[in-house]
Write a protein that holds these residues in place. Structure first.
Motif, PDB file in Angstrom:
ATOM      1  N   ASP A  99      39.013  45.818  39.600  1.00  0.00           N
ATOM      2  CA  ASP A  99      39.312  46.285  40.952  1.00  0.00           C
ATOM      3  C   ASP A  99      39.111  45.185  41.991  1.00  0.00           C
ATOM      4  OD1 ASP A  99      39.940  48.819  40.106  1.00  0.00           O
ATOM      5  OD2 ASP A  99      37.958  49.668  40.554  1.00  0.00           O
ATOM      6  N   GLY A 101      39.064  41.234  43.855  1.00  0.00           N
ATOM      7  CA  GLY A 101      40.068  40.298  44.343  1.00  0.00           C
ATOM      8  C   GLY A 101      40.417  39.200  43.364  1.00  0.00           C
ATOM      9  N   TYR A 102      39.439  38.723  42.594  1.00  0.00           N
ATOM     10  CA  TYR A 102      39.733  37.657  41.622  1.00  0.00           C
ATOM     11  C   TYR A 102      40.742  38.128  40.597  1.00  0.00           C
ATOM     12  CZ  TYR A 102      39.139  35.622  36.984  1.00  0.00           C
ATOM     13  OH  TYR A 102      39.366  35.136  35.733  1.00  0.00           O
ATOM     14  N   TRP A 103      40.480  39.287  39.975  1.00  0.00           N
ATOM     15  CA  TRP A 103      41.375  39.771  38.924  1.00  0.00           C
ATOM     16  C   TRP A 103      42.751  40.115  39.491  1.00  0.00           C
ATOM     17  CZ3 TRP A 103      44.230  44.080  37.527  1.00  0.00           C
ATOM     18  CH2 TRP A 103      44.624  44.154  36.185  1.00  0.00           C
ATOM     19  N   MET A 104      42.789  40.721  40.651  1.00  0.00           N
ATOM     20  CA  MET A 104      44.056  41.186  41.204  1.00  0.00           C
ATOM     21  C   MET A 104      44.892  40.065  41.818  1.00  0.00           C
ATOM     22  SD  MET A 104      43.305  44.959  42.839  1.00  0.00           S
ATOM     23  CE  MET A 104      42.029  44.434  43.978  1.00  0.00           C
ATOM     24  N   ASN A 105      44.225  39.054  42.394  1.00  0.00           N
ATOM     25  CA  ASN A 105      44.960  38.077  43.202  1.00  0.00           C
ATOM     26  C   ASN A 105      45.012  36.655  42.651  1.00  0.00           C
ATOM     27  OD1 ASN A 105      45.370  40.099  45.210  1.00  0.00           O
ATOM     28  ND2 ASN A 105      43.323  39.688  46.030  1.00  0.00           N
ATOM     29  N   SER A 106      43.977  36.231  41.918  1.00  0.00           N
ATOM     30  CA  SER A 106      43.941  34.818  41.524  1.00  0.00           C
ATOM     31  C   SER A 106      43.792  34.565  40.037  1.00  0.00           C
ATOM     32  CB  SER A 106      42.800  34.102  42.265  1.00  0.00           C
ATOM     33  OG  SER A 106      41.542  34.708  41.982  1.00  0.00           O
ATOM     34  N   ASN A 108      44.725  34.173  36.213  1.00  0.00           N
ATOM     35  CA  ASN A 108      46.000  33.915  35.556  1.00  0.00           C
ATOM     36  C   ASN A 108      46.293  35.027  34.551  1.00  0.00           C
ATOM     37  OD1 ASN A 108      44.697  33.325  33.036  1.00  0.00           O
ATOM     38  ND2 ASN A 108      44.370  31.206  33.711  1.00  0.00           N
ATOM     39  N   LYS A 112      43.677  37.937  33.056  1.00  0.00           N
ATOM     40  CA  LYS A 112      43.877  39.362  33.343  1.00  0.00           C
ATOM     41  C   LYS A 112      43.901  40.186  32.062  1.00  0.00           C
ATOM     42  CE  LYS A 112      46.176  39.335  37.841  1.00  0.00           C
ATOM     43  NZ  LYS A 112      47.341  39.822  38.620  1.00  0.00           N
ATOM     44  N   ASN A 158      35.436  38.604  44.079  1.00  0.00           N
ATOM     45  CA  ASN A 158      36.614  37.877  44.545  1.00  0.00           C
ATOM     46  C   ASN A 158      36.621  36.434  44.053  1.00  0.00           C
ATOM     47  OD1 ASN A 158      37.557  40.082  46.156  1.00  0.00           O
ATOM     48  ND2 ASN A 158      36.013  39.552  47.695  1.00  0.00           N
ATOM     49  N   ARG A 160      36.150  33.594  40.976  1.00  0.00           N
ATOM     50  CA  ARG A 160      36.262  33.424  39.527  1.00  0.00           C
ATOM     51  C   ARG A 160      34.939  32.998  38.905  1.00  0.00           C
ATOM     52  NH1 ARG A 160      37.360  29.359  35.634  1.00  0.00           N
ATOM     53  NH2 ARG A 160      38.685  30.101  33.904  1.00  0.00           N
TER      54      ARG A 160
END
Length: 258
Positions: A99, A101-106, A108, A112, A158, A160
């Motif tokens: 849920d 920001g790292y997984w959803m937005n940045s 690879n 994911k 958010n 990594r």
């Protein structure tokens, strides 16, 4: 030893460059545990002794200065409850990861897929323990486990590095926890299952270490001793280490010891 580990890590990474290969590595372990879980669940109702089921409501769940206390109890039932606490923690953590920001937005594509698979594994583990424990708690879900409160505010989901470091720490702790809990189990069916689950947790740890990069060894000196054996931790040590994440107070005083 570190030089050898570096060479081993290089070989492993060369063989696991594609996300598909790494996902297969994770999925084999997850499916094996799921299949075994269903088989064992069919005969679980006769596995625990009468003394394991003697916890009173007052002992099982009470208040301490406004905080709910979860008493794990004793015997194999206590160890199962302990493992269920840890699987709840891991599932909640990875829910925050997917849920975040790292997984959803940045993240690879490979990152994911790996985190999504690990999250699904932890949910399988969590749900299995709930099903096993339910008959021994008179079918009352609130007796299986009170609603645990977790605090992940120290983790930046958010970022990594924050997610990777804490994921590796959590999986390494999970491996050492099952290694430490296994010898305390009397029922061989539970011991078999614990062995299968810990192998999946170890897959998670090694995959994440490899995914994170060269700053962590695939199976480094921090998790493997000089005899080539994985580290283990007692339930008390694990719960103390995880206390920063678990708000609900856990009473492990009646758990079996070495």
């Amino acid at each position: 030893m570190k030089k050898n580990l570096e060479n081993d890590q290089k070989t492993i990474q060369e063989r696991s460059k594609s996300a598909v290969d790494r996902r297969k590595f994770l999925k084999i372990g997850g499916l094996a545990v799921a299949g075994t879980s269903l088989m064992l669940y069919s005969c679980e109702s006769e596995a625990l002794t009468e003394t394991d089921l003697s916890d009173s409501d007052e002992m099982f769940r009470k208040e301490n200065k406004g905080r709910q206390v979860y008493n794990l109890g004793k015997g194999d039932l206590g160890i199962l409850r302990y493992a269920y606490v840890l699987e709840q923690l891991e599932a909640a953590f990875y829910q925050n990861v997917v849920d975040g920001g790292y997984w959803m937005n940045s993240a690879n594509a490979e990152e994911k897929l790996v985190f999504e698979d690990i999250y699904q594994h932890e949910k399988i583990h969590r749900d299995w323990f709930e099903k096993v424990l339910m008959p021994f708690e008179n079918g009352k879900s609130e007796r299986v486990l009170p609603k645990l409160e977790f605090d992940f505010s120290s983790i930046n989901f958010n970022d990594r590095d924050s997610v990777m470091r804490n994921s590796i720490l959590l999986e390494d702790t999970g491996v050492s926890a099952y290694n430490g809990a296994g010898p305390l189990l009397m029922n061989t069916d539970y011991l078999l299952l614990a062995g299968k689950i810990v192998s999946v947790e170890a897959r998670h740890a090694s995959t994440l270490r490899s995914l994170y990069g060269n700053t962590k060894y695939f199976a480094g000196d921090d998790v493997v001793n000089e005899q080539g054996l994985d580290l283990f931790s007692t339930p008390q040590e694990v719960l103390a280490a995880a206390s920063g994440f678990i708000v609900t107070k856990i009473n492990a005083q009646q758990l079996p010891t070495y």
